[in-house]
Motif scaffolding. Sequence first.
Motif, short mmCIF file in Angstrom:
data_model
loop_
_atom_site.label_atom_id
_atom_site.label_comp_id
_atom_site.label_asym_id
_atom_site.label_seq_id
_atom_site.Cartn_x
_atom_site.Cartn_y
_atom_site.Cartn_z
N TYR A 186 0.86 -1.19 0.00
CA TYR A 186 0.00 0.00 0.00
C TYR A 186 0.89 1.24 0.00
CZ TYR A 186 -3.17 3.68 1.63
OH TYR A 186 -3.88 4.85 1.75
N VAL A 187 0.81 2.02 -1.07
CA VAL A 187 1.53 3.28 -1.15
C VAL A 187 0.53 4.37 -0.75
CG1 VAL A 187 2.87 4.86 -2.59
CG2 VAL A 187 2.99 2.38 -2.99
N GLY A 188 0.61 4.76 0.52
CA GLY A 188 -0.41 5.65 1.09
C GLY A 188 0.03 7.09 1.20
N CYS A 189 -0.69 7.83 2.02
CA CYS A 189 -0.47 9.26 2.20
C CYS A 189 -0.05 9.52 3.64
CB CYS A 189 -1.75 10.02 1.87
SG CYS A 189 -1.64 11.81 2.11
N SER A 190 1.00 10.31 3.84
CA SER A 190 1.47 10.58 5.19
C SER A 190 0.75 11.73 5.85
CB SER A 190 2.98 10.87 5.16
OG SER A 190 3.27 11.97 4.32
N GLU A 191 -0.17 12.38 5.13
CA GLU A 191 -0.95 13.47 5.72
C GLU A 191 -2.16 12.90 6.47
OE1 GLU A 191 -0.84 17.28 3.06
OE2 GLU A 191 -1.17 15.56 1.77
N PRO A 192 -2.60 13.55 7.55
CA PRO A 192 -3.73 13.05 8.36
C PRO A 192 -5.08 13.34 7.71
CG PRO A 192 -2.93 15.11 9.29
CD PRO A 192 -2.01 14.78 8.13
N LEU A 193 -5.47 12.52 6.74
CA LEU A 193 -6.71 12.72 6.02
C LEU A 193 -7.69 11.59 6.32
CD1 LEU A 193 -5.28 13.67 2.51
CD2 LEU A 193 -6.10 15.25 4.26
N LEU A 194 -8.98 11.89 6.25
CA LEU A 194 -9.99 10.84 6.38
C LEU A 194 -9.80 9.78 5.31
CD1 LEU A 194 -13.25 12.87 7.13
CD2 LEU A 194 -11.95 11.47 8.73
N ALA A 195 -9.41 10.21 4.12
CA ALA A 195 -9.22 9.28 3.01
C ALA A 195 -8.12 8.27 3.35
CB ALA A 195 -8.88 10.04 1.74
N GLN A 196 -7.02 8.73 3.92
CA GLN A 196 -5.92 7.84 4.28
C GLN A 196 -6.37 6.84 5.35
OE1 GLN A 196 -3.10 6.79 3.48
NE2 GLN A 196 -2.13 6.00 5.34
N GLU A 197 -7.07 7.31 6.33
CA GLU A 197 -7.56 6.43 7.40
C GLU A 197 -8.47 5.34 6.85
OE1 GLU A 197 -10.66 6.95 11.11
OE2 GLU A 197 -9.22 8.56 10.76
N GLY A 198 -9.43 5.75 6.01
CA GLY A 198 -10.38 4.79 5.46
C GLY A 198 -9.74 3.82 4.49
N ARG A 199 -8.80 4.31 3.67
CA ARG A 199 -8.20 3.43 2.65
C ARG A 199 -7.22 2.44 3.28
NH1 ARG A 199 -7.49 8.09 -2.13
NH2 ARG A 199 -9.65 8.80 -1.86
N LEU A 200 -6.51 2.84 4.30
CA LEU A 200 -5.64 1.90 4.99
C LEU A 200 -6.47 0.81 5.66
CD1 LEU A 200 -2.88 0.96 5.96
CD2 LEU A 200 -3.06 2.58 7.87
N ALA A 201 -7.60 1.20 6.26
CA ALA A 201 -8.48 0.22 6.90
C ALA A 201 -9.06 -0.75 5.88
CB ALA A 201 -9.61 0.93 7.65
N GLY A 202 -9.45 -0.25 4.71
CA GLY A 202 -10.00 -1.12 3.67
C GLY A 202 -8.97 -2.08 3.12
N TYR A 203 -7.75 -1.61 2.96
CA TYR A 203 -6.63 -2.45 2.51
C TYR A 203 -6.40 -3.57 3.52
CZ TYR A 203 -1.59 -3.61 2.30
OH TYR A 203 -0.36 -4.24 2.30
N ARG A 204 -6.33 -3.23 4.80
CA ARG A 204 -6.07 -4.24 5.83
C ARG A 204 -7.21 -5.26 5.91
NH1 ARG A 204 -2.95 -2.06 11.10
NH2 ARG A 204 -3.12 -4.33 11.43
N ALA A 205 -8.45 -4.80 5.73
CA ALA A 205 -9.59 -5.72 5.80
C ALA A 205 -9.56 -6.72 4.66
CB ALA A 205 -10.90 -4.92 5.78
N ALA A 206 -9.24 -6.27 3.47
CA ALA A 206 -9.19 -7.17 2.32
C ALA A 206 -8.07 -8.20 2.49
CB ALA A 206 -8.99 -6.37 1.03
N ILE A 207 -6.92 -7.73 2.99
CA ILE A 207 -5.79 -8.64 3.24
C ILE A 207 -6.19 -9.71 4.26
CG2 ILE A 207 -3.48 -8.77 4.29
CD1 ILE A 207 -3.34 -7.64 1.52
N ALA A 208 -6.82 -9.27 5.34
CA ALA A 208 -7.22 -10.21 6.39
C ALA A 208 -8.24 -11.21 5.89
CB ALA A 208 -7.76 -9.44 7.59
#
Length: 351
Positions: A186-208
């Motif tokens: 996952y090549v994400g964003c280091s800024e504190p955005l709602l989009a980053q929070e949601g997309r990291l969570a979605g990535y982790r859920a799919a992996i799990a």
Amino acid sequence: MVWDMTTMKEIAQQTGVSVSTVSLVMNHRDEGRVKAEVASRVRETARKLGYKVNPMARSLRTNSTRILGFISDEVATTPYAGGMILGAQTAASRFGYMLITVSTDDGMKEDNEIDALKRYGTDGFLYAKMSNRITDVPAKLLDYPLVLTDATDVNGKVPSVEPDEFSIAYDATTYLIKAGCKRIAYVGCSEPLLAQEGRLAGYRAAIAEAGMPFDDKLVANVVNNGPALRAVSRLFDSEHPDGFFCFNDARAWYVYECAARRGLTVGKDISVVGVDNHRVFAETLEPQLTTVELPHFEMGYWAATKLISMIENRPMNDIEWPKTTAPLTPIDAPIPAKIHCTLLEKGSVAR
């Protein structure tokens, strides 16, 4: 929409109904009061006669201008402004409203712009941000009908619409998994955005869900330019991913660049999915980038429709949504309303 009385009389005469019935239909207040077939006949007669709305007359009679104000601090200077504004304008026009857009970029004072719109007699406001964030709503807007676009107010009480960030990442990562990828970065964003929070969570859920262990060494949260390119380069050399889900299309470019430097072919040796469907990257990258399109038109259309429903105290249960890339969420969706984005299959994922 209020029509000239002579016009309404002519429509009433030709359809065999009362002037008051014509008025209800022309003002979109016929639901539950006028039979559907009668309302349809009235609208068709009005269309054939070619009569137009008289906004000045309506303003004088109802103290309503049918003007919506669209306020943004960044949207009007980004590549996505057109889609969001077009969506709002299309919905406004459909229901007989005018949209006035102002930007508070480049030092324009937000309070002054709001005051100017109020002097026009604006009936309600759309307040737009970019990159989906929590925002403080200007106090001057809180006594008017108001809908936030691509943003959520800090108290979570103002109606708002945003992309379904979790599903963006979940769908993209699942797509890579189904394509056979075993080590997905996952090549994400280091800024504190709602989009980053949601997309990291979605990535982790799919992996799990796929039974894969989460490995934080496969996550590189970056901003841009040289540091981002170097971070993605280290990811290639140390972790050897075969699939990449990128926070946006711009970050996907770093993956293409690093692959080329290593003699790897995107869409064959590695797979890449981005987010945005940014026109520049869509027309430049080869192979074309598989990406999740953000619903800028859809957010603008939904927000304006929601705002009009608030102004008119009308549920909008009877309307037919336009055909859009992403399906529009119901008008009574919980706050914030989330639009499920669409993944566009192109050539960057190996099969």
